[in-house]
Scaffold this active site. Structure first.
Site, PDB file in Angstrom:
ATOM      1  CE  LYS A  80      -3.996   1.827   2.641  1.00 16.21           C
ATOM      2  NZ  LYS A  80      -4.980   1.688   3.848  1.00 16.21           N
ATOM      3  CB  SER A 155      -8.133   3.907   2.791  1.00 18.03           C
ATOM      4  OG  SER A 155      -7.021   3.118   3.676  1.00 18.03           O
ATOM      5  CB  SER A 179      -8.337   0.654   5.829  1.00 17.85           C
ATOM      6  OG  SER A 179      -9.174   1.996   5.769  1.00 17.85           O
TER       7      SER A 179
END
Length: 497
Positions: A80, A155, A179
Protein backbone atom coordinates in the site's frame (compact mmCIF):
# COMPACT_ATOMS: atom_id res chain seq x y z
CA UNK A 1 3.23 -25.50 -15.50
CA UNK A 2 -0.03 -24.24 -14.00
CA UNK A 3 -0.49 -20.47 -14.22
CA UNK A 4 1.46 -19.28 -11.17
CA UNK A 5 -0.66 -16.13 -10.90
CA UNK A 6 -3.61 -18.32 -9.83
CA UNK A 7 -1.64 -20.14 -7.13
CA UNK A 8 -1.60 -19.38 -3.44
CA UNK A 9 1.49 -17.83 -1.90
CA UNK A 10 2.25 -21.10 -0.12
CA UNK A 11 2.09 -22.99 -3.42
CA UNK A 12 4.33 -20.45 -5.16
CA UNK A 13 6.88 -20.64 -2.35
CA UNK A 14 6.87 -24.43 -2.66
CA UNK A 15 7.51 -24.26 -6.39
CA UNK A 16 10.47 -21.94 -5.90
CA UNK A 17 12.06 -23.77 -2.98
CA UNK A 18 11.60 -27.09 -4.78
CA UNK A 19 13.27 -25.84 -7.94
CA UNK A 20 10.15 -26.29 -10.08
CA UNK A 21 10.09 -22.60 -10.97
CA UNK A 22 12.50 -19.73 -10.58
CA UNK A 23 11.66 -16.60 -8.64
CA UNK A 24 12.35 -14.62 -11.82
CA UNK A 25 9.75 -16.67 -13.72
CA UNK A 26 7.20 -16.09 -10.98
CA UNK A 27 7.90 -12.38 -10.80
CA UNK A 28 7.75 -12.03 -14.58
CA UNK A 29 4.38 -13.81 -14.72
CA UNK A 30 2.90 -11.39 -12.21
CA UNK A 31 4.47 -8.33 -13.84
CA UNK A 32 3.03 -9.46 -17.18
CA UNK A 33 -0.37 -9.90 -15.56
CA UNK A 34 -0.20 -6.34 -14.19
CA UNK A 35 0.76 -5.03 -17.62
CA UNK A 36 -2.17 -6.86 -19.19
CA UNK A 37 -5.00 -5.91 -16.81
CA UNK A 38 -4.09 -3.02 -14.54
CA UNK A 39 -5.09 -0.36 -17.02
CA UNK A 40 -8.66 -1.45 -16.25
CA UNK A 41 -8.28 -2.34 -12.58
CA UNK A 42 -5.87 0.46 -11.56
CA UNK A 43 -4.69 -1.39 -8.46
CA UNK A 44 -1.15 -0.01 -8.74
CA UNK A 45 0.17 3.54 -8.59
CA UNK A 46 3.75 2.48 -9.27
CA UNK A 47 5.19 -0.81 -10.57
CA UNK A 48 8.86 -1.44 -9.75
CA UNK A 49 9.67 -3.94 -12.49
CA UNK A 50 13.46 -3.58 -12.25
CA UNK A 51 13.48 -3.81 -8.46
CA UNK A 52 11.18 -6.84 -8.47
CA UNK A 53 13.32 -8.74 -10.98
CA UNK A 54 16.50 -7.87 -9.06
CA UNK A 55 14.96 -9.19 -5.83
CA UNK A 56 13.83 -12.34 -7.62
CA UNK A 57 17.30 -12.95 -9.05
CA UNK A 58 18.75 -12.64 -5.54
CA UNK A 59 16.41 -15.40 -4.35
CA UNK A 60 17.39 -17.64 -7.26
CA UNK A 61 21.07 -17.06 -6.49
CA UNK A 62 20.53 -18.04 -2.84
CA UNK A 63 18.77 -21.23 -3.90
CA UNK A 64 21.55 -22.05 -6.39
CA UNK A 65 24.10 -21.75 -3.57
CA UNK A 66 22.08 -24.11 -1.41
CA UNK A 67 21.22 -21.44 1.14
CA UNK A 68 18.07 -21.86 3.20
CA UNK A 69 15.05 -19.95 1.91
CA UNK A 70 12.32 -18.48 4.10
CA UNK A 71 8.70 -19.65 3.83
CA UNK A 72 7.80 -16.78 1.47
CA UNK A 73 11.08 -16.39 -0.43
CA UNK A 74 10.46 -15.38 -4.02
CA UNK A 75 6.75 -14.74 -3.50
CA UNK A 76 5.55 -11.43 -5.02
CA UNK A 77 3.89 -8.87 -2.76
CA UNK A 78 2.18 -5.52 -3.37
CA UNK A 79 2.53 -2.71 -0.80
CA UNK A 80 0.00 0.00 0.00
CA UNK A 81 1.30 3.42 -0.99
CA UNK A 82 1.07 4.80 2.56
CA UNK A 83 4.13 2.74 3.58
CA UNK A 84 7.62 4.14 2.98
CA UNK A 85 9.76 2.28 0.43
CA UNK A 86 13.35 3.39 -0.08
CA UNK A 87 13.87 4.95 -3.50
CA UNK A 88 10.38 4.03 -4.71
CA UNK A 89 7.63 6.68 -4.99
CA UNK A 90 5.48 6.86 -1.87
CA UNK A 91 2.63 9.34 -2.21
CA UNK A 92 -0.19 8.18 0.10
CA UNK A 93 -2.25 8.71 -3.10
CA UNK A 94 -1.99 12.47 -2.57
CA UNK A 95 -0.80 15.25 -4.86
CA UNK A 96 0.94 16.83 -1.89
CA UNK A 97 3.52 13.99 -1.90
CA UNK A 98 3.65 13.42 -5.66
CA UNK A 99 7.04 12.05 -6.68
CA UNK A 100 8.41 11.70 -3.14
CA UNK A 101 10.96 8.89 -2.84
CA UNK A 102 11.72 8.03 0.80
CA UNK A 103 15.37 7.61 1.84
CA UNK A 104 14.48 4.64 4.05
CA UNK A 105 12.21 1.58 4.29
CA UNK A 106 9.38 1.12 6.75
CA UNK A 107 9.97 -1.71 9.21
CA UNK A 108 7.39 -3.94 7.54
CA UNK A 109 9.17 -3.41 4.20
CA UNK A 110 12.56 -4.19 5.77
CA UNK A 111 11.10 -7.45 7.03
CA UNK A 112 9.57 -8.25 3.65
CA UNK A 113 12.94 -7.76 1.98
CA UNK A 114 14.74 -9.82 4.64
CA UNK A 115 12.24 -12.65 4.08
CA UNK A 116 13.07 -12.69 0.38
CA UNK A 117 9.67 -11.57 -0.87
CA UNK A 118 9.57 -9.76 -4.21
CA UNK A 119 7.95 -6.33 -4.02
CA UNK A 120 6.02 -5.62 -7.22
CA UNK A 121 5.11 -1.99 -6.50
CA UNK A 122 2.81 0.36 -4.62
CA UNK A 123 -0.97 0.06 -4.58
CA UNK A 124 -3.70 2.67 -4.89
CA UNK A 125 -5.69 3.88 -1.88
CA UNK A 126 -7.90 6.64 -0.56
CA UNK A 127 -5.72 9.70 -0.01
CA UNK A 128 -3.83 9.41 3.30
CA UNK A 129 -5.97 6.31 4.00
CA UNK A 130 -9.07 8.45 4.51
CA UNK A 131 -12.03 6.77 2.86
CA UNK A 132 -14.00 3.57 2.40
CA UNK A 133 -14.02 3.14 -1.37
CA UNK A 134 -10.65 4.20 -2.92
CA UNK A 135 -12.61 6.88 -4.78
CA UNK A 136 -10.66 9.55 -2.89
CA UNK A 137 -7.31 8.74 -4.49
CA UNK A 138 -5.78 11.79 -6.19
CA UNK A 139 -4.83 9.47 -9.07
CA UNK A 140 -8.24 8.01 -9.83
CA UNK A 141 -10.21 5.11 -8.34
CA UNK A 142 -9.40 1.41 -8.30
CA UNK A 143 -12.00 -0.90 -9.84
CA UNK A 144 -13.36 -4.07 -8.24
CA UNK A 145 -12.47 -7.12 -10.39
CA UNK A 146 -15.88 -8.62 -9.56
CA UNK A 147 -17.56 -5.69 -11.31
CA UNK A 148 -15.45 -2.91 -12.78
CA UNK A 149 -18.27 -0.43 -12.16
CA UNK A 150 -18.09 -0.97 -8.40
CA UNK A 151 -15.72 0.10 -5.64
CA UNK A 152 -13.06 -2.29 -4.26
CA UNK A 153 -13.46 -0.96 -0.72
CA UNK A 154 -11.16 1.42 1.06
CA UNK A 155 -8.89 2.79 2.01
CA UNK A 156 -6.77 -0.13 0.80
CA UNK A 157 -8.77 -0.93 -2.32
CA UNK A 158 -5.66 -1.22 -4.46
CA UNK A 159 -4.11 -3.96 -2.33
CA UNK A 160 -7.35 -5.98 -2.24
CA UNK A 161 -8.03 -5.52 -5.97
CA UNK A 162 -4.51 -6.63 -6.88
CA UNK A 163 -5.26 -9.96 -5.18
CA UNK A 164 -8.69 -10.41 -6.75
CA UNK A 165 -7.29 -9.59 -10.20
CA UNK A 166 -4.44 -12.10 -9.74
CA UNK A 167 -1.82 -9.39 -10.07
CA UNK A 168 -0.21 -10.41 -6.76
CA UNK A 169 -0.65 -13.35 -4.35
CA UNK A 170 0.06 -11.19 -1.30
CA UNK A 171 -0.35 -7.54 -0.34
CA UNK A 172 0.23 -5.24 2.60
CA UNK A 173 -2.48 -2.88 3.81
CA UNK A 174 -3.10 -0.65 6.79
CA UNK A 175 -6.19 -0.69 8.98
CA UNK A 176 -7.29 2.45 10.86
CA UNK A 177 -11.04 1.85 10.93
CA UNK A 178 -11.41 -1.20 8.69
CA UNK A 179 -9.20 -0.38 5.72
CA UNK A 180 -7.82 -3.92 5.38
CA UNK A 181 -10.94 -5.88 6.32
CA UNK A 182 -13.55 -3.87 4.43
CA UNK A 183 -11.76 -4.09 1.03
CA UNK A 184 -11.19 -7.78 1.71
CA UNK A 185 -14.90 -8.29 2.27
CA UNK A 186 -16.06 -6.60 -0.94
CA UNK A 187 -13.39 -8.20 -3.17
CA UNK A 188 -13.72 -11.77 -1.85
CA UNK A 189 -10.23 -11.80 -0.34
CA UNK A 190 -8.78 -12.20 3.16
CA UNK A 191 -7.73 -9.15 5.17
CA UNK A 192 -6.33 -9.24 8.70
CA UNK A 193 -5.81 -6.41 11.19
CA UNK A 194 -3.22 -7.55 13.76
CA UNK A 195 -3.27 -6.44 17.38
CA UNK A 196 -2.41 -2.73 17.56
CA UNK A 197 1.31 -2.63 18.31
CA UNK A 198 1.82 -6.15 16.98
CA UNK A 199 3.12 -4.76 13.69
CA UNK A 200 5.39 -1.73 13.54
CA UNK A 201 4.13 1.69 12.41
CA UNK A 202 7.68 2.92 11.74
CA UNK A 203 7.70 4.22 8.18
CA UNK A 204 3.91 4.32 7.92
CA UNK A 205 2.67 7.78 6.90
CA UNK A 206 0.50 8.56 9.90
CA UNK A 207 -3.24 9.12 9.67
CA UNK A 208 -4.43 8.36 13.21
CA UNK A 209 -1.51 7.27 15.36
CA UNK A 210 -3.51 5.47 18.06
CA UNK A 211 -5.39 3.41 15.44
CA UNK A 212 -3.16 2.77 12.39
CA UNK A 213 -2.13 -0.88 12.03
CA UNK A 214 -0.24 -2.47 9.10
CA UNK A 215 -1.42 -5.96 8.22
CA UNK A 216 -1.57 -8.76 5.65
CA UNK A 217 -3.90 -9.20 2.67
CA UNK A 218 -4.14 -12.50 0.78
CA UNK A 219 -6.46 -14.85 -1.07
CA UNK A 220 -6.36 -17.56 1.62
CA UNK A 221 -6.19 -17.54 5.41
CA UNK A 222 -2.95 -19.55 5.49
CA UNK A 223 -1.28 -17.07 3.12
CA UNK A 224 -2.40 -14.17 5.34
CA UNK A 225 -0.95 -15.94 8.37
CA UNK A 226 2.37 -16.57 6.61
CA UNK A 227 2.63 -12.89 5.70
CA UNK A 228 1.55 -11.83 9.21
CA UNK A 229 4.36 -13.92 10.70
CA UNK A 230 6.93 -12.19 8.47
CA UNK A 231 5.96 -8.58 9.21
CA UNK A 232 4.96 -8.81 12.89
CA UNK A 233 7.08 -8.49 16.00
CA UNK A 234 8.58 -5.88 18.31
CA UNK A 235 10.32 -2.85 16.84
CA UNK A 236 12.26 -0.52 19.14
CA UNK A 237 11.77 2.33 16.64
CA UNK A 238 8.01 2.31 17.28
CA UNK A 239 7.11 3.48 20.78
CA UNK A 240 3.74 1.70 20.57
CA UNK A 241 5.23 -1.65 19.52
CA UNK A 242 4.46 -4.51 21.92
CA UNK A 243 7.59 -6.28 23.28
CA UNK A 244 6.03 -9.74 23.23
CA UNK A 245 6.45 -12.79 21.00
CA UNK A 246 4.13 -13.04 18.00
CA UNK A 247 1.46 -15.74 18.47
CA UNK A 248 1.96 -18.75 16.16
CA UNK A 249 -0.61 -17.62 13.64
CA UNK A 250 0.56 -20.05 10.94
CA UNK A 251 0.06 -23.11 13.14
CA UNK A 252 -3.34 -21.76 14.18
CA UNK A 253 -4.42 -21.31 10.56
CA UNK A 254 -3.32 -24.84 9.69
CA UNK A 255 -5.14 -26.23 12.72
CA UNK A 256 -8.29 -24.40 11.69
CA UNK A 257 -8.00 -25.76 8.16
CA UNK A 258 -8.57 -29.25 9.57
CA UNK A 259 -12.14 -28.16 10.27
CA UNK A 260 -12.07 -28.90 13.99
CA UNK A 261 -13.55 -26.20 16.23
CA UNK A 262 -14.54 -28.41 19.14
CA UNK A 263 -14.60 -26.40 22.35
CA UNK A 264 -14.38 -23.00 20.63
CA UNK A 265 -16.98 -20.45 21.76
CA UNK A 266 -18.11 -17.89 19.20
CA UNK A 267 -19.63 -14.68 20.55
CA UNK A 268 -22.39 -13.48 18.24
CA UNK A 269 -22.49 -9.70 18.64
CA UNK A 270 -26.17 -8.88 19.07
CA UNK A 271 -25.78 -5.25 17.98
CA UNK A 272 -24.32 -6.33 14.60
CA UNK A 273 -26.86 -8.93 13.52
CA UNK A 274 -30.06 -6.89 13.35
CA UNK A 275 -31.19 -4.02 11.17
CA UNK A 276 -28.70 -2.08 9.10
CA UNK A 277 -27.22 -4.79 6.90
CA UNK A 278 -28.40 -5.91 3.47
CA UNK A 279 -30.54 -9.08 3.57
CA UNK A 280 -28.07 -10.96 1.38
CA UNK A 281 -25.21 -10.11 3.70
CA UNK A 282 -27.09 -11.34 6.76
CA UNK A 283 -28.16 -14.52 4.96
CA UNK A 284 -24.58 -15.41 4.00
CA UNK A 285 -23.40 -14.62 7.52
CA UNK A 286 -26.04 -16.82 9.16
CA UNK A 287 -25.26 -19.72 6.84
CA UNK A 288 -21.61 -19.38 7.79
CA UNK A 289 -22.43 -19.44 11.50
CA UNK A 290 -24.33 -22.68 10.92
CA UNK A 291 -21.30 -24.11 9.09
CA UNK A 292 -19.06 -23.29 12.06
CA UNK A 293 -21.49 -24.95 14.45
CA UNK A 294 -21.26 -28.12 12.34
CA UNK A 295 -17.50 -28.00 12.88
CA UNK A 296 -18.00 -28.18 16.63
CA UNK A 297 -18.12 -24.52 17.63
CA UNK A 298 -20.55 -23.26 20.25
CA UNK A 299 -22.37 -19.97 19.62
CA UNK A 300 -23.25 -17.65 22.49
CA UNK A 301 -24.93 -14.28 22.06
CA UNK A 302 -23.08 -11.35 23.60
CA UNK A 303 -24.17 -7.76 23.97
CA UNK A 304 -21.76 -4.88 23.41
CA UNK A 305 -24.08 -1.94 24.04
CA UNK A 306 -21.53 0.80 23.42
CA UNK A 307 -20.63 -0.45 19.92
CA UNK A 308 -23.40 1.77 18.55
CA UNK A 309 -21.36 4.80 19.61
CA UNK A 310 -18.17 3.58 17.91
CA UNK A 311 -18.81 5.35 14.61
CA UNK A 312 -19.26 8.88 16.05
CA UNK A 313 -16.40 8.35 18.52
CA UNK A 314 -14.10 7.23 15.72
CA UNK A 315 -14.99 10.24 13.58
CA UNK A 316 -13.86 12.52 16.37
CA UNK A 317 -10.71 10.66 17.41
CA UNK A 318 -9.35 9.82 13.95
CA UNK A 319 -9.82 13.30 12.41
CA UNK A 320 -8.36 14.92 15.53
CA UNK A 321 -5.20 12.85 15.23
CA UNK A 322 -5.16 13.43 11.46
CA UNK A 323 -5.34 17.19 12.05
CA UNK A 324 -2.17 16.93 14.11
CA UNK A 325 -0.32 14.44 11.88
CA UNK A 326 -1.00 16.23 8.61
CA UNK A 327 0.21 19.60 9.94
CA UNK A 328 3.69 18.60 8.72
CA UNK A 329 2.58 18.98 5.09
CA UNK A 330 3.09 22.72 4.98
CA UNK A 331 4.89 23.32 1.69
CA UNK A 332 8.08 24.22 3.53
CA UNK A 333 9.98 21.10 4.53
CA UNK A 334 9.16 18.60 1.75
CA UNK A 335 6.53 17.70 -0.79
CA UNK A 336 4.46 20.05 -2.92
CA UNK A 337 4.96 23.82 -2.69
CA UNK A 338 2.58 26.25 -4.41
CA UNK A 339 2.75 30.06 -4.69
CA UNK A 340 6.31 30.58 -3.49
CA UNK A 341 7.07 33.48 -5.85
CA UNK A 342 8.96 35.62 -3.35
CA UNK A 343 6.03 37.94 -2.78
CA UNK A 344 3.76 35.77 -0.62
CA UNK A 345 4.01 35.17 3.10
CA UNK A 346 4.60 31.76 4.67
CA UNK A 347 0.94 31.55 5.63
CA UNK A 348 -0.17 32.27 2.06
CA UNK A 349 2.17 29.65 0.60
CA UNK A 350 1.02 27.13 3.17
CA UNK A 351 -2.65 27.81 2.40
CA UNK A 352 -2.15 27.59 -1.37
CA UNK A 353 -0.12 24.39 -1.03
CA UNK A 354 -2.73 22.65 1.10
CA UNK A 355 -5.56 23.85 -1.12
CA UNK A 356 -3.86 22.35 -4.18
CA UNK A 357 -2.37 19.28 -2.52
CA UNK A 358 -5.15 17.89 -0.32
CA UNK A 359 -8.32 16.32 -1.66
CA UNK A 360 -11.87 16.91 -0.37
CA UNK A 361 -12.03 14.06 2.16
CA UNK A 362 -8.68 14.96 3.70
CA UNK A 363 -9.73 18.60 4.00
CA UNK A 364 -13.03 17.56 5.57
CA UNK A 365 -11.31 15.48 8.23
CA UNK A 366 -8.64 18.09 9.00
CA UNK A 367 -11.31 20.73 9.52
CA UNK A 368 -13.41 18.41 11.69
CA UNK A 369 -10.39 17.34 13.76
CA UNK A 370 -9.10 20.85 14.23
CA UNK A 371 -12.52 21.96 15.46
CA UNK A 372 -12.75 19.02 17.88
CA UNK A 373 -9.37 19.92 19.37
CA UNK A 374 -9.96 23.66 19.56
CA UNK A 375 -10.15 25.60 22.79
CA UNK A 376 -13.52 25.22 24.45
CA UNK A 377 -14.48 22.12 22.46
CA UNK A 378 -11.75 19.62 23.38
CA UNK A 379 -13.52 18.21 26.44
CA UNK A 380 -16.94 18.27 24.80
CA UNK A 381 -15.84 16.33 21.72
CA UNK A 382 -12.42 14.67 21.73
CA UNK A 383 -12.46 14.04 25.47
CA UNK A 384 -15.93 12.52 25.36
CA UNK A 385 -14.98 10.33 22.41
CA UNK A 386 -12.05 8.92 24.37
CA UNK A 387 -14.43 8.05 27.22
CA UNK A 388 -16.61 6.17 24.74
CA UNK A 389 -13.48 4.35 23.60
CA UNK A 390 -12.95 3.16 27.16
CA UNK A 391 -16.53 1.91 27.35
CA UNK A 392 -16.09 -0.01 24.08
CA UNK A 393 -12.93 -1.60 25.44
CA UNK A 394 -14.89 -2.70 28.51
CA UNK A 395 -17.55 -4.21 26.24
CA UNK A 396 -14.86 -6.29 24.51
CA UNK A 397 -13.29 -7.33 27.80
CA UNK A 398 -16.67 -8.46 29.14
CA UNK A 399 -17.58 -10.29 25.94
CA UNK A 400 -14.30 -12.23 25.93
CA UNK A 401 -15.13 -13.69 29.34
CA UNK A 402 -18.00 -15.49 27.61
CA UNK A 403 -16.50 -16.28 24.22
CA UNK A 404 -13.11 -17.04 22.68
CA UNK A 405 -13.75 -14.78 19.68
CA UNK A 406 -16.52 -12.47 18.52
CA UNK A 407 -18.15 -12.75 15.09
CA UNK A 408 -20.14 -10.44 12.82
CA UNK A 409 -20.47 -9.51 9.16
CA UNK A 410 -17.45 -7.47 8.06
CA UNK A 411 -19.45 -4.74 6.35
CA UNK A 412 -23.21 -4.07 6.14
CA UNK A 413 -23.33 -4.20 2.35
CA UNK A 414 -21.57 -5.52 -0.73
CA UNK A 415 -19.52 -3.41 -3.15
CA UNK A 416 -21.54 -0.39 -4.23
CA UNK A 417 -21.37 1.44 -7.59
CA UNK A 418 -18.95 4.30 -8.10
CA UNK A 419 -20.35 7.68 -7.10
CA UNK A 420 -23.32 6.30 -5.19
CA UNK A 421 -22.07 7.48 -1.76
CA UNK A 422 -19.52 10.23 -2.37
CA UNK A 423 -22.18 12.95 -2.06
CA UNK A 424 -23.20 11.68 1.39
CA UNK A 425 -20.17 11.21 3.68
CA UNK A 426 -22.27 9.62 6.42
CA UNK A 427 -23.45 6.84 4.11
CA UNK A 428 -19.84 6.30 3.09
CA UNK A 429 -18.72 6.12 6.72
CA UNK A 430 -21.30 3.39 7.41
CA UNK A 431 -19.15 1.01 5.36
CA UNK A 432 -16.89 0.68 8.43
CA UNK A 433 -19.72 0.34 10.96
CA UNK A 434 -18.76 -3.21 12.01
CA UNK A 435 -14.98 -2.81 11.81
CA UNK A 436 -14.37 0.39 13.78
CA UNK A 437 -14.97 -0.99 17.33
CA UNK A 438 -11.97 -3.31 17.04
CA UNK A 439 -9.70 -0.41 16.11
CA UNK A 440 -10.88 1.59 19.13
CA UNK A 441 -10.21 -1.47 21.32
CA UNK A 442 -6.87 -2.39 19.73
CA UNK A 443 -7.49 -6.10 19.27
CA UNK A 444 -7.00 -8.20 16.14
CA UNK A 445 -9.71 -8.97 13.58
CA UNK A 446 -9.90 -10.71 10.23
CA UNK A 447 -12.32 -10.74 7.30
CA UNK A 448 -12.74 -13.97 5.36
CA UNK A 449 -15.11 -14.53 2.40
CA UNK A 450 -18.24 -16.40 3.45
CA UNK A 451 -20.57 -16.32 0.45
CA UNK A 452 -22.16 -14.23 -2.27
CA UNK A 453 -25.07 -11.79 -2.32
CA UNK A 454 -26.44 -11.09 -5.79
CA UNK A 455 -23.17 -12.30 -7.25
CA UNK A 456 -20.94 -10.11 -5.04
CA UNK A 457 -18.73 -11.28 -2.14
CA UNK A 458 -19.69 -11.07 1.52
CA UNK A 459 -17.15 -10.94 4.35
CA UNK A 460 -17.27 -12.69 7.73
CA UNK A 461 -15.43 -10.93 10.58
CA UNK A 462 -13.69 -12.70 13.47
CA UNK A 463 -12.49 -10.52 16.37
CA UNK A 464 -10.13 -11.72 19.11
CA UNK A 465 -8.60 -10.38 22.35
CA UNK A 466 -5.38 -8.38 22.15
CA UNK A 467 -2.33 -10.56 21.37
CA UNK A 468 -4.62 -13.53 20.64
CA UNK A 469 -4.26 -13.17 16.89
CA UNK A 470 -3.92 -16.94 16.55
CA UNK A 471 -7.54 -17.45 17.67
CA UNK A 472 -8.96 -15.44 14.78
CA UNK A 473 -6.81 -17.32 12.26
CA UNK A 474 -8.01 -20.68 13.54
CA UNK A 475 -11.69 -19.77 13.22
CA UNK A 476 -11.21 -18.02 9.86
CA UNK A 477 -9.37 -21.01 8.41
CA UNK A 478 -12.07 -23.36 9.65
CA UNK A 479 -14.74 -21.29 7.92
CA UNK A 480 -12.66 -21.21 4.74
CA UNK A 481 -12.39 -25.01 4.85
CA UNK A 482 -16.18 -25.22 5.09
CA UNK A 483 -17.26 -22.67 2.46
CA UNK A 484 -14.24 -22.51 0.16
CA UNK A 485 -12.76 -19.52 -1.64
CA UNK A 486 -14.46 -17.26 -4.15
CA UNK A 487 -13.30 -16.22 -7.61
CA UNK A 488 -14.56 -13.28 -9.70
CA UNK A 489 -16.66 -14.60 -12.60
CA UNK A 490 -14.91 -15.01 -15.95
CA UNK A 491 -11.79 -13.26 -14.67
CA UNK A 492 -9.23 -13.57 -17.46
CA UNK A 493 -6.83 -11.50 -19.49
CA UNK A 494 -9.51 -11.27 -22.15
CA UNK A 495 -12.32 -10.10 -19.85
CA UNK A 496 -10.23 -7.35 -18.27
CA UNK A 497 -7.89 -6.29 -21.03
Amino acid sequence: MTDVTRMTAAQVAGLISGGDASAVEVATAHLDRIAAVDERVHAFLHVDRDGALAAARAVDEKRAKGEELGPLAGVPVAVKDVIATRGIPTTAASKILEGWRPPYDATVVERLRAAGTVMLGKTNMDEFAMGSSTEYSAYGPTHNPWDLGRIPGGSGGGSAASLAAYEAPLAIGTDTGGSIRQPGAVTGTVGAKPTYGGTSRYGLIAFSSSLDTPGPCARTVEDAALLHAVIAGHDARDSTSIPQPVPDVVAAARLGATGDLAGVKLGLVKEFTGDGAEPGVLAAFRESVEALVKLGAEVVEVSCPHFEYALPAYYLIAPSEASSNLARFDGVRYGLRVGDDGNRSLEEVMSLTREAGFGPEVKRRIILGTFALSSGYYDAYYGQAQKVRTLITRDFTSAFTKADVLISPTTPFTAFPFGSRTSDPYQMYLADLYTIPTNLYGGPAISVPCGLSEGLPVGFQVMAPTMADDRMYRVAAALESAVGTFTPPELSLESLA
